[in-house]
Design a protein around this motif. Structure first.
Motif, PDB file in Angstrom:
ATOM      1  N   THR A 149       5.007  -3.180  21.592  1.00  0.00           N
ATOM      2  CA  THR A 149       6.183  -1.946  21.654  1.00  0.00           C
ATOM      3  C   THR A 149       7.107  -2.344  22.878  1.00  0.00           C
ATOM      4  OG1 THR A 149       5.046  -0.308  22.846  1.00  0.00           O
ATOM      5  CG2 THR A 149       5.179  -0.358  20.340  1.00  0.00           C
ATOM      6  N   MET A 152       9.265  -5.771  22.771  1.00  0.00           N
ATOM      7  CA  MET A 152      10.409  -5.454  21.991  1.00  0.00           C
ATOM      8  C   MET A 152      11.335  -4.954  22.742  1.00  0.00           C
ATOM      9  SD  MET A 152       9.138  -4.994  18.035  1.00  0.00           S
ATOM     10  CE  MET A 152       7.924  -3.544  18.433  1.00  0.00           C
ATOM     11  N   CYS A 153      10.977  -3.867  23.612  1.00  0.00           N
ATOM     12  CA  CYS A 153      12.117  -3.252  24.231  1.00  0.00           C
ATOM     13  C   CYS A 153      12.700  -4.174  25.152  1.00  0.00           C
ATOM     14  CB  CYS A 153      11.753  -1.817  24.960  1.00  0.00           C
ATOM     15  SG  CYS A 153      11.254  -0.504  23.791  1.00  0.00           S
ATOM     16  N   TRP A 156      15.139  -6.670  23.928  1.00  0.00           N
ATOM     17  CA  TRP A 156      16.505  -6.049  23.452  1.00  0.00           C
ATOM     18  C   TRP A 156      17.049  -5.934  24.708  1.00  0.00           C
ATOM     19  CZ3 TRP A 156      19.590  -2.357  25.182  1.00  0.00           C
ATOM     20  CH2 TRP A 156      20.584  -1.937  24.154  1.00  0.00           C
ATOM     21  N   ASN A 235      10.310   4.454  24.660  1.00  0.00           N
ATOM     22  CA  ASN A 235       9.077   3.761  24.008  1.00  0.00           C
ATOM     23  C   ASN A 235       7.881   4.831  24.179  1.00  0.00           C
ATOM     24  OD1 ASN A 235       7.280   1.883  22.979  1.00  0.00           O
ATOM     25  ND2 ASN A 235       7.090   0.951  25.217  1.00  0.00           N
ATOM     26  N   VAL A 259      17.654   2.969  21.532  1.00  0.00           N
ATOM     27  CA  VAL A 259      16.442   2.087  21.359  1.00  0.00           C
ATOM     28  C   VAL A 259      15.413   2.779  21.145  1.00  0.00           C
ATOM     29  CG1 VAL A 259      15.411  -0.179  22.005  1.00  0.00           C
ATOM     30  CG2 VAL A 259      17.926   0.434  22.409  1.00  0.00           C
ATOM     31  N   ALA A 261      11.022   2.792  20.412  1.00  0.00           N
ATOM     32  CA  ALA A 261       9.796   2.154  20.190  1.00  0.00           C
ATOM     33  C   ALA A 261       8.607   2.859  20.139  1.00  0.00           C
ATOM     34  CB  ALA A 261       9.666   0.961  21.181  1.00  0.00           C
ATOM     35  N   ASP A 285      13.388  -5.322  15.206  1.00  0.00           N
ATOM     36  CA  ASP A 285      12.568  -6.248  15.382  1.00  0.00           C
ATOM     37  C   ASP A 285      11.167  -5.672  15.118  1.00  0.00           C
ATOM     38  OD1 ASP A 285      11.452  -8.323  16.710  1.00  0.00           O
ATOM     39  OD2 ASP A 285      12.152  -7.801  18.848  1.00  0.00           O
ATOM     40  N   LEU A 292      10.813  -2.036  16.485  1.00  0.00           N
ATOM     41  CA  LEU A 292      11.843  -1.568  17.345  1.00  0.00           C
ATOM     42  C   LEU A 292      13.045  -0.920  16.478  1.00  0.00           C
ATOM     43  CD1 LEU A 292      12.563  -1.644  20.337  1.00  0.00           C
ATOM     44  CD2 LEU A 292      14.131  -3.325  19.624  1.00  0.00           C
ATOM     45  N   THR A 294      16.787   0.968  16.223  1.00  0.00           N
ATOM     46  CA  THR A 294      18.083   1.008  17.104  1.00  0.00           C
ATOM     47  C   THR A 294      19.192   1.652  16.417  1.00  0.00           C
ATOM     48  OG1 THR A 294      18.954  -1.171  16.600  1.00  0.00           O
ATOM     49  CG2 THR A 294      17.422  -0.981  18.528  1.00  0.00           C
TER      50      THR A 294
END
Length: 297
Positions: A149, A152-153, A156, A235, A259, A261, A285, A292, A294
């Motif tokens: 997680t 992925m953030c 981004w 997240n 965003v 997660a 993602d 993820l 968004t």
């Protein structure tokens, strides 16, 4: 120290673990005895909710004691209990003295987010290819860059940051943990960053990590966030993310990015439904069963 090792079926794990706690074990841990095999099972749960299961079909229960005599006496007590039926004894092992600091450090190697963007513990030298580096050591607050997680953030952020990119002008990291996402945003050009968390230890950790990385951000409790942000990062986990939907969306500026997660693949539709009154979430993602999500406001 000495480790008592047991094999327990799933329905015996809770009772055996509770008994070990009551008998003054220094620690009790439960592992999937079939880990790293085709029979391995993935168990996911969230804080505040009942666990999906107490253990695995074949669970290895490990209890630590100061002396072999304690471990042996505990074993003898357990073996005469009804709830021990179906369990097996794997043995009592001596746990050798170790340099636990060095052992812990050895488990945290540099993590690549992109070929040029790395998370590097302070006891490692950055790889030659690293152009952007976050220095971060494991600590009390969640977020070291090793979890999907977090990665992925950060991916981004790397894709949307850089000179002239408006996405990272003003950023809110909601549930900042170690501050890793806020620090990443700063590394990619964000100039006004609020990092907030309900845990004061996380706020303190974020401040210290920001100082160590020579970035400027504002860390505090959630009420310190104000106004609208070009990017809101959160997240956390699916359940609190659903509860926070109206609050998080209200912080996103027109044309800005949300965003999210901490979401399992199977939870995508739940999140889409929770956020539908405010924005249209989509999966941007995925990695190792996590996604993820968004949206653009």
């Amino acid at each position: 120290m000495f480790e008592l090792r047991l094999m327990c079926p799933e329905h015996r794990v809770e009772a055996v673990s509770d008994a070990l706690d009551a008998l003054d074990a220094l620690s009790v841990s439960v592992e999937d005895a079939d880990a790293q095999t085709d029979a391995e099972q993935a168990l996911f749960g969230e804080p505040g909710l009942p666990p999906p299961k107490e253990g695995w079909q074949r669970s290895r229960v490990l209890a630590l004691f100061e002396a072999r005599e304690q471990a042996q006496a505990t074993l003898e007590l357990l073996q005469v209990q009804d709830f021990f039926d179906g369990c097996a004894v794997l043995g009592i092992q001596h746990v050798p003295e170790q340099d636990w600091v060095r052992l812990t450090q050895s488990q945290f190697a540099p993590v690549d987010i992109t070929p040029e963007f790395w998370i590097v513990p302070t006891w490692h030298e950055p790889p030659e290819e690293a152009r952007i580096v976050i220095r971060l050591d494991p600590g009390l607050a969640f977020g070291t860059g090793t979890h999907p997680t977090t990665r992925m953030c950060l991916r981004w952020i790397a894709r949307h940051g850089g000179a002239g990119q408006p996405a990272l002008t003003r950023v809110l990291d909601y549930g900042c943990g170690s501050g890793i996402l806020a620090i990443g945003a700063a590394k990619f050009g964000a100039t006004d960053i609020d990092a907030v968390d309900i845990d004061l230890a996380a706020v303190e950790s974020t401040v210290l990590n920001a100082q160590a990385n020579h970035v400027v951000l504002h860390a505090g409790l959630p009420e310190t966030a104000s106004g609208a942000y070009q990017t809101v990062l959160a997240n956390i986990l699916a359940t609190p993310l659903k509860v926070l939907a109206p609050l998080l969306c209200s912080r996103v500026a027109a044309g800005g990015n949300l965003v999210l997660a901490g979401i399992l693949e199977r939870q995508a539709d739940e999140l889409k439904a929770a956020y539908a009154p405010y924005c249209a979430l989509h999966v941007a993602d995925f990695e190792d069963g996590w996604i993820l999500m968004t949206a653009t406001k």
